[in-house]
Design a protein around this motif. Structure first.
Motif, PDB file in Angstrom:
ATOM      1  N   ASP A  83      92.959  60.375  -8.155  1.00  0.00           N
ATOM      2  CA  ASP A  83      94.396  60.398  -7.848  1.00  0.00           C
ATOM      3  C   ASP A  83      94.719  60.501  -6.357  1.00  0.00           C
ATOM      4  O   ASP A  83      95.375  61.459  -5.943  1.00  0.00           O
ATOM      5  N   PRO A  84      94.351  59.524  -5.522  1.00  0.00           N
ATOM      6  CA  PRO A  84      93.571  58.328  -5.857  1.00  0.00           C
ATOM      7  C   PRO A  84      92.084  58.545  -5.577  1.00  0.00           C
ATOM      8  O   PRO A  84      91.725  59.340  -4.711  1.00  0.00           O
ATOM      9  N   PRO A  85      91.205  57.835  -6.290  1.00  0.00           N
ATOM     10  CA  PRO A  85      89.775  57.938  -6.025  1.00  0.00           C
ATOM     11  C   PRO A  85      89.385  57.095  -4.822  1.00  0.00           C
ATOM     12  O   PRO A  85      89.876  55.975  -4.660  1.00  0.00           O
ATOM     13  N   GLY A  86      88.555  57.628  -3.966  1.00  0.00           N
ATOM     14  CA  GLY A  86      88.129  56.853  -2.805  1.00  0.00           C
ATOM     15  C   GLY A  86      87.279  57.660  -1.855  1.00  0.00           C
ATOM     16  O   GLY A  86      86.912  58.810  -2.140  1.00  0.00           O
ATOM     17  N   LEU A  87      86.972  57.066  -0.727  1.00  0.00           N
ATOM     18  CA  LEU A  87      86.159  57.705   0.304  1.00  0.00           C
ATOM     19  C   LEU A  87      87.001  57.902   1.555  1.00  0.00           C
ATOM     20  O   LEU A  87      87.803  57.043   1.918  1.00  0.00           O
ATOM     21  N   ILE A  88      86.798  59.048   2.208  1.00  0.00           N
ATOM     22  CA  ILE A  88      87.478  59.351   3.457  1.00  0.00           C
ATOM     23  C   ILE A  88      86.418  59.448   4.554  1.00  0.00           C
ATOM     24  O   ILE A  88      85.485  60.239   4.440  1.00  0.00           O
ATOM     25  N   GLU A  89      86.559  58.639   5.587  1.00  0.00           N
ATOM     26  CA  GLU A  89      85.643  58.711   6.724  1.00  0.00           C
ATOM     27  C   GLU A  89      86.274  59.598   7.790  1.00  0.00           C
ATOM     28  O   GLU A  89      87.405  59.362   8.223  1.00  0.00           O
ATOM     29  N   VAL A  90      85.552  60.647   8.209  1.00  0.00           N
ATOM     30  CA  VAL A  90      86.091  61.603   9.176  1.00  0.00           C
ATOM     31  C   VAL A  90      85.100  61.794  10.311  1.00  0.00           C
ATOM     32  O   VAL A  90      83.918  61.470  10.196  1.00  0.00           O
ATOM     33  N   GLU A  91      85.612  62.344  11.411  1.00  0.00           N
ATOM     34  CA  GLU A  91      84.778  62.668  12.568  1.00  0.00           C
ATOM     35  C   GLU A  91      84.929  64.149  12.867  1.00  0.00           C
ATOM     36  O   GLU A  91      86.046  64.678  12.887  1.00  0.00           O
TER      37      GLU A  91
END
Length: 218
Positions: free
Chosen positions: A176-184
């Motif tokens: 909700d929502p499904p996904g990937l988060i790219e962080v630094e």
């Protein structure tokens, strides 16, 4: 009445006996030889530690287990932390420092943990702010939070003739929502004086999978 009761009991016992005799055999997985029972109620993430040559396992309730490659549990501990409602999910290792990075699912936090100390200590706490993630900032999406983390290889960046390392991580947003988060993350900065200080992460990108209930990444 007594006769009817006895007949009913006899019929029930007969039915159970027939069920036991005719039921297909249960297929239970054989017990693995040398398996060690560890008091970790709900293991939720694992990562290989290249510096120590062990596998680090975290549990939802805050435990950290270190296992030798043979499967023997070397140590089981919990990091010093004020919060009692920890919900640890994924874990990854920074190969340069050996520190662990663990996500706290519903709190949208990342803990930087030094396991070379006794007891293991949370050095810094990073926060993923929903308003920084495009598909979370409108407030309509709630979800179960973060369920996994993976360190990406460090990249060298040149700025005005000076080179710095860029340290990025991939986080899993479960649904909700499904996904990937790219962080630094600023990995080389010192730990703050206040342990409960939350350092905001820099969100680099968001990848919408459209497939629900994501749980891990490597």
């Amino acid at each position: 009445d007594s006769l009817v009761y006895l007949i009913a009991v006899a019929a029930l016992l007969l039915a159970v006996s027939i069920g036991v005799l005719t039921a297909p055999p249960s297929h239970r997985a054989p017990k693995l030889p040398g398996v060690q029972i560890v008091p970790m109620k709900r293991p939720s993430g694992a990562a290989y530690h290249p510096g120590r040559g062990t596998v680090i396992v975290v549990g939802q309730q805050g435990e950290i287990g270190e296992f030798e490659l043979s499967g023997h549990c070397r140590e089981l501990a919990a990091p010093a932390h004020e919060r009692r409602d920890l919900d640890l999910q994924g874990v990854t290792v920074d190969p340069l420092t050996g520190w662990l990075y663990v996500v706290d699912r519903s709190a949208y936090l990342i803990y930087e943990i030094d396991i070379d100390q006794t007891p293991a200590r949370v050095r810094r706490t990073f926060e993923v702010r929903k308003e920084e993630v495009p598909l979370l900032k409108d407030g309509r999406h709630q979800g179960k939070g973060l369920s996994g983390i993976c360190a990406l290889p460090s990249e060298a960046l040149e700025t005005e003739g000076r080179f710095t390392l860029r340290h990025r991580f991939i986080l899993v947003h479960q649904d909700d929502p499904p996904g990937l988060i790219e962080v630094e993350l600023p990995l080389r900065e010192p730990a703050p004086a206040e342990r409960d200080e939350r350092i905001p992460v820099q969100v680099v990108a968001w990848y919408d999978f459209g497939t629900p209930d994501l749980s891990g990444v490597a």
